[in-house]
Design a protein around this motif. Structure first.
Motif, PDB file in Angstrom:
ATOM      1  N   GLU A 186       3.785   9.012  -4.223  1.00 16.16           N
ATOM      2  CA  GLU A 186       2.670   9.775  -4.806  1.00 16.16           C
ATOM      3  C   GLU A 186       1.323   9.245  -4.333  1.00 16.16           C
ATOM      4  O   GLU A 186       0.294   9.865  -4.558  1.00 16.16           O
ATOM      5  CB  GLU A 186       2.666   9.631  -6.341  1.00 16.16           C
ATOM      6  N   LEU A 187       1.336   8.030  -3.740  1.00 16.29           N
ATOM      7  CA  LEU A 187       0.064   7.368  -3.430  1.00 16.29           C
ATOM      8  C   LEU A 187      -0.329   7.574  -1.972  1.00 16.29           C
ATOM      9  O   LEU A 187      -0.686   6.636  -1.264  1.00 16.29           O
ATOM     10  CB  LEU A 187       0.168   5.872  -3.766  1.00 16.29           C
ATOM     11  N   GLY A 188      -0.268   8.804  -1.517  1.00 20.30           N
ATOM     12  CA  GLY A 188      -0.584   9.110  -0.130  1.00 20.30           C
ATOM     13  C   GLY A 188      -2.081   9.184   0.126  1.00 20.30           C
ATOM     14  O   GLY A 188      -2.741  10.126  -0.292  1.00 20.30           O
ATOM     15  N   VAL A 189      -2.590   8.188   0.791  1.00 17.20           N
ATOM     16  CA  VAL A 189      -4.008   8.144   1.178  1.00 17.20           C
ATOM     17  C   VAL A 189      -3.999   7.717   2.641  1.00 17.20           C
ATOM     18  O   VAL A 189      -3.157   6.903   3.031  1.00 17.20           O
ATOM     19  CB  VAL A 189      -4.742   7.068   0.316  1.00 17.20           C
ATOM     20  N   PRO A 190      -4.906   8.254   3.487  1.00 14.23           N
ATOM     21  CA  PRO A 190      -4.895   7.823   4.888  1.00 14.23           C
ATOM     22  C   PRO A 190      -5.026   6.293   4.981  1.00 14.23           C
ATOM     23  O   PRO A 190      -5.719   5.695   4.151  1.00 14.23           O
ATOM     24  CB  PRO A 190      -6.131   8.491   5.491  1.00 14.23           C
ATOM     25  N   ILE A 191      -4.379   5.720   5.957  1.00 10.76           N
ATOM     26  CA  ILE A 191      -4.495   4.263   6.131  1.00 10.76           C
ATOM     27  C   ILE A 191      -5.967   3.926   6.368  1.00 10.76           C
ATOM     28  O   ILE A 191      -6.627   4.542   7.210  1.00 10.76           O
ATOM     29  CB  ILE A 191      -3.619   3.786   7.311  1.00 10.76           C
ATOM     30  N   GLY A 192      -6.475   2.995   5.600  1.00 14.95           N
ATOM     31  CA  GLY A 192      -7.899   2.637   5.702  1.00 14.95           C
ATOM     32  C   GLY A 192      -8.740   3.398   4.693  1.00 14.95           C
ATOM     33  O   GLY A 192      -9.894   3.047   4.450  1.00 14.95           O
ATOM     34  N   GLY A 193      -8.156   4.433   4.092  1.00 17.14           N
ATOM     35  CA  GLY A 193      -8.891   5.199   3.078  1.00 17.14           C
ATOM     36  C   GLY A 193      -8.817   4.488   1.738  1.00 17.14           C
ATOM     37  O   GLY A 193      -7.949   3.648   1.518  1.00 17.14           O
ATOM     38  N   GLY A 194      -9.742   4.830   0.853  1.00 15.23           N
ATOM     39  CA  GLY A 194      -9.751   4.185  -0.462  1.00 15.23           C
ATOM     40  C   GLY A 194      -9.007   5.030  -1.476  1.00 15.23           C
ATOM     41  O   GLY A 194      -9.039   6.261  -1.414  1.00 15.23           O
ATOM     42  N   PHE A 195      -8.326   4.382  -2.388  1.00 15.94           N
ATOM     43  CA  PHE A 195      -7.648   5.108  -3.467  1.00 15.94           C
ATOM     44  C   PHE A 195      -8.687   5.443  -4.531  1.00 15.94           C
ATOM     45  O   PHE A 195      -9.562   4.631  -4.826  1.00 15.94           O
ATOM     46  CB  PHE A 195      -6.555   4.226  -4.084  1.00 15.94           C
ATOM     47  N   VAL A 196      -8.580   6.634  -5.093  1.00 18.64           N
ATOM     48  CA  VAL A 196      -9.509   6.980  -6.171  1.00 18.64           C
ATOM     49  C   VAL A 196      -8.771   6.962  -7.504  1.00 18.64           C
ATOM     50  O   VAL A 196      -7.541   7.090  -7.547  1.00 18.64           O
ATOM     51  CB  VAL A 196     -10.184   8.360  -5.956  1.00 18.64           C
ATOM     52  N   GLY A 197      -9.522   6.787  -8.556  1.00 16.35           N
ATOM     53  CA  GLY A 197      -8.931   6.812  -9.894  1.00 16.35           C
ATOM     54  C   GLY A 197      -8.016   5.642 -10.154  1.00 16.35           C
ATOM     55  O   GLY A 197      -6.971   5.783 -10.805  1.00 16.35           O
ATOM     56  N   LEU A 198      -8.393   4.479  -9.611  1.00 14.13           N
ATOM     57  CA  LEU A 198      -7.538   3.307  -9.803  1.00 14.13           C
ATOM     58  C   LEU A 198      -7.578   2.823 -11.249  1.00 14.13           C
ATOM     59  O   LEU A 198      -8.639   2.852 -11.890  1.00 14.13           O
ATOM     60  CB  LEU A 198      -7.989   2.163  -8.873  1.00 14.13           C
ATOM     61  N   PRO A 199      -6.436   2.344 -11.758  1.00 15.17           N
ATOM     62  CA  PRO A 199      -6.421   1.803 -13.121  1.00 15.17           C
ATOM     63  C   PRO A 199      -6.937   0.352 -13.120  1.00 15.17           C
ATOM     64  O   PRO A 199      -7.502  -0.106 -12.126  1.00 15.17           O
ATOM     65  CB  PRO A 199      -4.938   1.854 -13.467  1.00 15.17           C
ATOM     66  N   ASP A 200      -6.705  -0.357 -14.219  1.00  9.52           N
ATOM     67  CA  ASP A 200      -7.180  -1.745 -14.315  1.00  9.52           C
ATOM     68  C   ASP A 200      -6.299  -2.712 -13.524  1.00  9.52           C
ATOM     69  O   ASP A 200      -6.742  -3.794 -13.133  1.00  9.52           O
ATOM     70  CB  ASP A 200      -7.208  -2.181 -15.788  1.00  9.52           C
ATOM     71  N   PHE A 201      -5.049  -2.343 -13.335  1.00 11.56           N
ATOM     72  CA  PHE A 201      -4.115  -3.205 -12.580  1.00 11.56           C
ATOM     73  C   PHE A 201      -2.892  -2.374 -12.209  1.00 11.56           C
ATOM     74  O   PHE A 201      -2.694  -1.268 -12.725  1.00 11.56           O
ATOM     75  CB  PHE A 201      -3.683  -4.412 -13.436  1.00 11.56           C
ATOM     76  N   ALA A 202      -2.075  -2.939 -11.331  1.00  8.41           N
ATOM     77  CA  ALA A 202      -0.748  -2.333 -11.075  1.00  8.41           C
ATOM     78  C   ALA A 202       0.309  -3.412 -11.183  1.00  8.41           C
ATOM     79  O   ALA A 202       0.147  -4.512 -10.648  1.00  8.41           O
ATOM     80  CB  ALA A 202      -0.705  -1.679  -9.702  1.00  8.41           C
ATOM     81  N   LEU A 203       1.348  -3.081 -11.924  1.00 12.07           N
ATOM     82  CA  LEU A 203       2.534  -3.920 -11.941  1.00 12.07           C
ATOM     83  C   LEU A 203       3.384  -3.359 -10.809  1.00 12.07           C
ATOM     84  O   LEU A 203       3.929  -2.254 -10.915  1.00 12.07           O
ATOM     85  CB  LEU A 203       3.228  -3.790 -13.302  1.00 12.07           C
ATOM     86  N   PHE A 204       3.431  -4.093  -9.705  1.00 10.00           N
ATOM     87  CA  PHE A 204       3.998  -3.535  -8.471  1.00 10.00           C
ATOM     88  C   PHE A 204       5.486  -3.848  -8.394  1.00 10.00           C
ATOM     89  O   PHE A 204       5.892  -4.908  -7.925  1.00 10.00           O
ATOM     90  CB  PHE A 204       3.246  -4.085  -7.254  1.00 10.00           C
ATOM     91  N   TRP A 205       6.313  -2.904  -8.875  1.00  7.85           N
ATOM     92  CA  TRP A 205       7.758  -3.141  -8.970  1.00  7.85           C
ATOM     93  C   TRP A 205       8.476  -2.540  -7.760  1.00  7.85           C
ATOM     94  O   TRP A 205       9.340  -1.693  -7.876  1.00  7.85           O
ATOM     95  CB  TRP A 205       8.311  -2.575 -10.287  1.00  7.85           C
ATOM     96  N   ASP A 206       8.068  -2.989  -6.598  1.00  6.55           N
ATOM     97  CA  ASP A 206       8.673  -2.509  -5.364  1.00  6.55           C
ATOM     98  C   ASP A 206       8.440  -3.566  -4.303  1.00  6.55           C
ATOM     99  O   ASP A 206       7.772  -4.580  -4.563  1.00  6.55           O
ATOM    100  CB  ASP A 206       8.046  -1.162  -4.956  1.00  6.55           C
ATOM    101  N   LYS A 207       8.990  -3.327  -3.121  1.00  5.08           N
ATOM    102  CA  LYS A 207       8.799  -4.290  -2.028  1.00  5.08           C
ATOM    103  C   LYS A 207       7.998  -3.659  -0.891  1.00  5.08           C
ATOM    104  O   LYS A 207       8.040  -4.127   0.235  1.00  5.08           O
ATOM    105  CB  LYS A 207      10.151  -4.778  -1.551  1.00  5.08           C
ATOM    106  N   ASP A 208       7.311  -2.562  -1.176  1.00  6.76           N
ATOM    107  CA  ASP A 208       6.506  -1.887  -0.165  1.00  6.76           C
ATOM    108  C   ASP A 208       5.219  -2.686   0.015  1.00  6.76           C
ATOM    109  O   ASP A 208       4.166  -2.373  -0.547  1.00  6.76           O
ATOM    110  CB  ASP A 208       6.195  -0.454  -0.642  1.00  6.76           C
ATOM    111  N   THR A 209       5.328  -3.732   0.819  1.00 11.14           N
ATOM    112  CA  THR A 209       4.202  -4.672   0.925  1.00 11.14           C
ATOM    113  C   THR A 209       3.009  -4.054   1.648  1.00 11.14           C
ATOM    114  O   THR A 209       1.875  -4.465   1.432  1.00 11.14           O
ATOM    115  CB  THR A 209       4.637  -5.955   1.654  1.00 11.14           C
TER     116      THR A 209
END
Ligand code: ADP
Ligand code: MG
Length: 288
Positions: free
Chosen positions: A44-67
């Protein structure tokens, strides 16, 4: 009134019952801590590489290995638990052992495979017989990337080792001393914020691997001081906010088997009654 918003970032393609239970536990624990945790699939988090994400929350608990995605989120200013670097170090077992070695933390003697661009054939396997001379037989062959014991093999002869290595199709691996005393048994130690919060003894009478998902059983377990220190030191060395450390029995000195940045803590919960998700959410809340 909920004031803190977070994402629970999960793998786009994993949808098993076990992973859904874990996700629910984390979301419920967050709610108890006054945190609204929204599940975000990595796709769901498709943003061009180098682009900024909008609507970011306060943190992410990153439960994946997509480094790569984890790094891009951090580049956008988001605080990740665990961090992209810590996940990267745990994801690849060669990197894990390199880091542990740099920090003087014990693990069984290990040799990394030379980089291969295609499937390895037996003619270029001198490095395997050299490692076998040092490690003795049987020895462990462990893919750099793997989980649930599925990519861990025990080679009883050089021919068996060659057959395993040929089957890896050029993927990176580690050859490692088989800790006989720990055959089919180890301790999973869960650490949050530099503290051991729960540990379980895992054993399998029919397989050298103790993973629960591979048929292993579990018992409550009280860690020794040495095991506790080892697990805490390993998490610190890898920069983990929280983690699950597999510890082998090796004479008087426990030794690290591997370290998980996204531990499947449901088994620990079933065995010990300790809910790691609550500790994780409380830890995150304290750090925001
Ligand atoms: N060097 C070793 N000596 C003895 N047993 C091992 C060794 N390495 C792995 N094992 C066994 O295999 C299991 C899986 O290995 P591990 O490195 O934890 O990989 P995974 O990421 O698949 O869980 C361990 O829990 C342990 O029971
Ligand atoms: Mg393991």
């Amino acid at each position: 009134m909920i004031a803190i918003n977070g994402w629970l970032t999960v793998n786009n393609f994993v949808n098993s019952e076990k992973s859904n239970i874990l996700r629910s536990m984390l979301v419920n624990a967050a709610e108890k801590c006054g945190i609204s945790l929204t599940i975000k699939r990595t796709g769901e988090l498709g943003v061009p590489i180098g682009g900024g994400f909008v609507g970011l929350p306060d943190f992410a608990l990153f439960w994946d290995k997509d480094t790569h995605l984890a790094q891009r989120l951090e580049d956008s200013g988001l605080r990740l638990f665990n961090t992209a670097r810590a996940i990267e170090l745990c994801d690849n077992k060669v990197l894990t052992y390199m880091r542990l070695a740099q920090c003087g933390i014990p693990f069984p003697e290990s040799y990394a495979s030379p980089k291969a661009f295609s499937a390895i054939n037996t003619d270029s396997c001198g490095f395997v017989s050299n490692a076998a001379k040092r490690l003795g037989l049987p020895f462990i062959i462990k893919e750099a990337y793997g989980s649930f014991g599925q990519q861990v093999h025990l080679a009883h002869s050089l021919d068996e080792a060659y057959a395993v290595i040929r089957s890896l199709g050029g993927r990176e691996f580690v050859m490692q001393r088989f800790v006989k005393e720990s055959c089919g048994r180890d301790v999973r130690i869960n650490v949050v914020g530099g503290r051991v919060i729960a540990s379980i003894y895992r054993y399998n009478d029919n397989d050298f691997r103790s993973n629960i998902s591979n048929g292993g059983k579990m018992k409550e377990y009280r860690v020794s001081e040495a095991q506790e220190k080892l697990a805490v030191d390993a998490c610190r060395a890898l920069g983990l906010d929280f983690g699950g450390v597999d510890v082998l029995f090796d004479g008087d000195v426990p030794t690290v088997c591997e370290v998980n940045s996204n531990p499947h803590f449901k088994s620990t919960y079933d065995c010990s009654g300790v809910d790691m998700s609550l500790y994780i959410m409380e830890y995150i809340k304290e750090r925001l």
